[in-house]
Design a protein around this motif. Structure first.
Motif, PDB file in Angstrom:
ATOM      1  N   ALA A   1      40.808  39.355  37.649  1.00 20.72           N
ATOM      2  CA  ALA A   1      41.444  40.532  38.236  1.00 20.72           C
ATOM      3  C   ALA A   1      40.446  41.269  39.093  1.00 20.72           C
ATOM      4  O   ALA A   1      39.232  41.245  38.839  1.00 20.72           O
ATOM      5  N   GLY A   2      40.959  41.954  40.107  1.00 23.06           N
ATOM      6  CA  GLY A   2      40.126  42.788  40.949  1.00 23.06           C
ATOM      7  C   GLY A   2      39.964  44.174  40.358  1.00 23.06           C
ATOM      8  O   GLY A   2      40.619  44.535  39.372  1.00 23.06           O
ATOM      9  N   PRO A   3      39.100  44.992  40.962  1.00 25.49           N
ATOM     10  CA  PRO A   3      38.882  46.340  40.453  1.00 25.49           C
ATOM     11  C   PRO A   3      40.184  47.142  40.376  1.00 25.49           C
ATOM     12  O   PRO A   3      40.961  47.174  41.337  1.00 25.49           O
ATOM     13  N   GLY A   4      40.455  47.745  39.229  1.00 26.84           N
ATOM     14  CA  GLY A   4      41.644  48.552  39.043  1.00 26.84           C
ATOM     15  C   GLY A   4      42.916  47.771  38.796  1.00 26.84           C
ATOM     16  O   GLY A   4      43.968  48.364  38.519  1.00 26.84           O
ATOM     17  N   GLU A   5      42.844  46.457  38.842  1.00 24.65           N
ATOM     18  CA  GLU A   5      44.048  45.632  38.687  1.00 24.65           C
ATOM     19  C   GLU A   5      44.376  45.430  37.210  1.00 24.65           C
ATOM     20  O   GLU A   5      43.497  45.191  36.394  1.00 24.65           O
ATOM     21  N   THR A   6      45.679  45.549  36.892  1.00 28.10           N
ATOM     22  CA  THR A   6      46.159  45.307  35.535  1.00 28.10           C
ATOM     23  C   THR A   6      46.921  43.992  35.508  1.00 28.10           C
ATOM     24  O   THR A   6      47.746  43.721  36.385  1.00 28.10           O
ATOM     25  N   VAL A   7      46.632  43.151  34.525  1.00 27.10           N
ATOM     26  CA  VAL A   7      47.279  41.843  34.423  1.00 27.10           C
ATOM     27  C   VAL A   7      47.686  41.603  32.981  1.00 27.10           C
ATOM     28  O   VAL A   7      47.164  42.220  32.047  1.00 27.10           O
ATOM     29  N   GLU A   8      48.658  40.711  32.812  1.00 27.47           N
ATOM     30  CA  GLU A   8      49.074  40.273  31.484  1.00 27.47           C
ATOM     31  C   GLU A   8      48.726  38.802  31.311  1.00 27.47           C
ATOM     32  O   GLU A   8      48.878  38.004  32.234  1.00 27.47           O
ATOM     33  N   VAL A   9      48.251  38.470  30.130  1.00 26.26           N
ATOM     34  CA  VAL A   9      47.894  37.090  29.835  1.00 26.26           C
ATOM     35  C   VAL A   9      48.630  36.650  28.585  1.00 26.26           C
ATOM     36  O   VAL A   9      48.744  37.426  27.618  1.00 26.26           O
TER      37      VAL A   9
END
Length: 824
Positions: A771-779
């Motif tokens: 992920a990039g800075p500030g990015e929210t992801v689900e795994v």
């Protein structure tokens, strides 16, 4: 919880069901039917150190095997036949990336095909039961789930390249002391839940074409004769349809091995199979039908790799070519584990850098023993940082040398091996750039035969890189003559120190000469060995010896003082500390976890001189770091392979972040819960049961130096939530730092009801996410059914344990950020 164990890697379609598989089986059966008893038993014995015999009458070529697991050595143990050298298996496991392991396997298959090898003798999936295990660098992890996932990726990749694997060492070959004879007494639960588990996962998900059975015994039966574990568990319960080869010289009984499910006894031609097996049939002690079963499996392997006429190989379209240097560099930097980084001292800031340590100049890139390969080049930390940093910004000091003994594969030598008969006539020669001869079976130079070979002379020149008294020595047993710069220093017989042949093979060289030399001025060197081949019923003929060397030795206090002064005059000090081949290698276990030599003193002196001290730990398995709280940063780079120095520069300068997470717990020997590796009266009881690694640390309530799964990057991560639906845990994370990064999301299960017979928690799944800075992801992380099961000894079966579980997600087993509870 309705989930199953599921796909734990990039698996292949199971062999045996497709039309192509059925066609191969038909060819195998037809070929088997044309063989007589002597041909069949000869096929099971091997013809030499690395291969099985060709049988032209059925269109069978000779099947060639070779050691791994970080490269493919081929049939000749020589630096004159180089190989790509990847990072150690502990490093590969530290990536926590089965897909990267698969890519490594694809490269190794490419290397195998280049060298005419059909079967790779790898991977090693034994566990880190105790940190004292001398060969732990060659195994992946203390955790069976992580080991199974990485091993599945590795096997899948190799076999996608049309090359077979032999998953080893089946089973409980977790230490080296008395490994030929030890009886490891392992309870059923520990055997199933820990030591067999990685093999089971790999068989289920990658369908390996081979298994290697170990030297040791398990619960009273040597593994080459273990009917229950091989025939009933491996082949019966798990459905393994590949071939079973012995570890080299492990097979001891003709009838016992065949009844125990051993297909091939290596090396040949003198083994318990071959003529003794044919005679056992004629005497009525063995049924020929059982020999047919073994031969069928060998022919199936030959058909799969494409050396049985009329059978289409499993792989007909090869993978795209792989750049070995690029992949070795990528795996290395992805494996480095940053365990400490105070004040964000890494990545390096602009300014002067003092690089310190003998291992920074003479990098140790791989472990010792049968895992050894010879790369075409090795990039040291000094090489890598010199290339990466601005000119004039790097200063180097030796500091402290961990090598207190002579070393083979030394720099400065230009040698050839000249073979002569008893009359002094030259039979043949070849280059020997590493100063080491290990000719086994057919690996002699062209034109040379064992029956005529009388002497081998290593002859050429040595160019010192520093002035002073240089020490030269000999590794091996027999009659030698050592001459340096025209002076003969030794002309006598060197005798073995121990009975273990591997100690002779890999043991410490004996110093035999001291000569005062001038830097940059070459001198003539010669080491002549009078060949004495073993007599009688020996499994193979071999010639093994080496010329060893040690640079002039200096006062350690002076060297440490010089290093401290270099550090004082720099903005950042980078100290590289390392183990040696006398610490981590095949054939012996470790007696302690300390760094050899005065390296601990060196680190403390440098840290006192410069608060921005970074320590790079160059070891394949845990070492004690008593100064860890006195330095700004600690980076573990394992045995990083041939491109290790370039990868280290990538990480230190911030071009890439360190991607590794610990695959095994690091702590002091005093605190380590499981340390017994020495048998008593031939037995080694696994009294700890299922409690090894982090399971044992948590049971004992002890805090290690660095916990399982730990590792820092160059950005920060915030864990938002974890939720479970069915068999899938979904973890939401945010890159809360300032640069793009990769996180390894780890999911652990912890039963809510305390049970002293079960661990406090255990790894149930993991996944990497970028992920990039500030990015929210689900795994998404699959929770396999097996994670909720135990082996029920009374029922002799797996039992699903119902109840409430905490599902915990985080950055390591000691840094769990979010939790939810499920009932199953």
């Amino acid at each position: 919880m309705a989930g199953t164990q599921g796909n734990q890697g990039n698996s292949q379609e199971h062999q045996g069901n497709s039309p192509a598989d059925q066609a191969r089986e038909a060819v195998v059966e037809a070929a088997l039917g044309r063989l007589d008893l002597d041909a069949k038993t000869r096929l099971l014995a091997g013809q030499d150190m690395w291969s099985l015999p060709a049988l032209p009458e059925i269109g069978l070529e000779s099947l060639v095997m070779s050691d791994g697991p970080i490269g493919v050595r081929g049939v000749r143990w020589t630096a004159d036949d180089p190989s790509v050298a990847l990072p150690s298996p502990t490093a590969l496991a530290a990536t926590w990336d089965p897909e990267l392991a698969r890519r490594a396997g694809v490269l190794l298959a490419q290397e195998a095909r280049r060298k005419g090898v059909h079967v790779l003798l790898a991977p090693t999936v034994n566990l880190h039961r105790s940190p004292l295990g001398g060969r732990h660098f060659e195994a992946y992890s203390e955790d069976p789930y992580l080991t199974g996932r990485i091993g599945t990726g590795y096997v899948s990749g190799v076999q996608e390249g049309g090359v077979g694997t032999t998953v080893k060492h089946f089973v409980a070959n977790d230490a080296e002391t008395e490994r030929f004879t030890v009886n490891n007494v392992v309870g059923a639960r520990a055997l199933r839940e820990l030591y067999l588990a990685p093999f089971e996962t790999i068989v289920e998900n990658a369908h390996p074409w081979g298994i290697m059975t170990a030297y040791n015994s398990v619960n009273g039966s040597t593994m080459t004769e273990h009917h229950y574990l091989v025939n009933e568990v491996l082949r019966g319960e798990w459905g393994f349809d590949g071939f079973n080869v012995s570890d080299w010289m492990a097979a001891r009984s003709t009838v016992g091995a065949l009844e125990g499910g051993l297909d091939v006894a290596m090396p040949g031609p003198r083994t318990v199979y071959g003529e003794p097996l044919a005679q056992a049939v004629r005497d009525g002690r063995v049924e020929e039908a059982k020999i047919d079963e073994a031969v069928r499996r060998v022919l199936r392997l030959a058909a799969r790799v494409g050396i049985l006429q009329g059978a289409e190989p499993v792989v007909t379209a090869l993978p795209d070519p792989v750049d070995g240097e690029a992949l070795a560099r990528e795996i290395a930097r992805r494996s480095f584990v940053l365990v400490r980084n105070e004040r964000d001292v890494l990545p390096l800031k602009p300014g002067k850098v003092a690089l310190i340590g003998a291992a920074a100049r003479d990098a140790r890139v791989l472990g010792g023993g049968s895992a050894t390969v010879f790369p075409v080049r090795t990039v040291s930390p000094l090489d890598g940082l010199t290339a990466a940093l601005p000119e004039g910004s790097l200063n180097y000091a030796v500091g402290a040398d961990p090598n207190t003994e002579l070393s083979v594969f030394d720099e400065g030598f230009k040698l050839r091996a000249v073979c002569r008969d008893a009359d002094g006539n030259v039979l043949g020669s070849e280059s020997a750039p590493g100063g080491q001869i290990k000719w086994m079976g057919p690996g002699l130079p062209e034109g040379v035969t064992y029956d005529r070979l009388h002497t081998v002379e290593l002859t050429g020149s040595f160019t010192p890189r520093e002035p002073g008294t240089h020490t030269f020595g000999i590794q091996g047993v027999g009659a030698f003559r050592l001459t340096i710069d025209g002076t003969t220093y030794f002309d006598d017989v060197q005798r073995p120190a121990k009975d273990d042949p591997f100690i002779t093979f890999f043991g410490a060289p004996v110093p035999r000469a001291e000569a005062g030399l001038t830097a940059g001025e070459p001198v003539d060197v010669s080491l002549t060995y009078v060949v004495e081949l073993a007599e009688g019923d020996v499994p193979m003929k071999a010639v093994m010896f080496a010329l060893a060397h040690q640079d002039p030795q200096h006062d350690p206090d002076d060297l440490i003082a010089e290093a401290a002064e270099a550090a004082r005059n720099a903005d950042t000090a980078v100290v590289v500390v390392a183990t040696t081949e006398r610490v981590e290698s095949e054939g012996f276990d470790r007696s302690d976890l300390r760094l050899p030599g005065r390296q601990d003193d060196l680190v403390r002196a440098v840290a006192a001189a410069n608060p921005n001290t970074v320590v790079v730990v160059n070891s394949g398995s845990p070492v004690e770091l008593p100064w860890r709280d006195e330095v700004a940063a600690v980076l573990l780079d394992w045995f990083p392979g041939q491109e290790g120095g370039a990868a280290l520069a990538d990480v230190l300068t911030g071009a890439y972040e360190p991607g590794g997470r610990l695959p095994t717990t690091w702590g002091s020997l005093t605190d380590a819960p499981v340390t017994q590796v020495t048998p008593v009266d031939g037995e080694l009881p696994y009294t700890e049961g299922v409690f090894i690694g982090y399971r044992a640390w948590q049971k004992e309530g002890r805090t290690p130096s660095y916990a399982f799964g730990h590792g820092l990057g160059y950005t920060d991560w915030t864990y938002e939530s974890v939720k479970v639906e069915g068999s899938t845990a979904t973890v939401r994370v945010t890159n809360s730092g300032t640069r793009t990064g990769r996180e390894v999301v780890q999911v652990y299960l912890a039963p809510m009801e305390t049970d002293p017979e079960r661990p406090v928690r255990w790894l149930a799944g993991f996944a990497g996410v970028e992920a990039g800075p500030g990015e929210t992801v689900e795994v998404s992380v699959e929770l396999p059914r097996r994670a909720f099961e135990i082996w029920e000894e009374i029922a002799d079966a797996w039992a699903f344990v119902k109840g409430s579980y905490a599902v915990e997600a985080g950055r390591s087993i000691a840094d769990l950020r979010v939790t939810t509870t499920i009932d199953v």
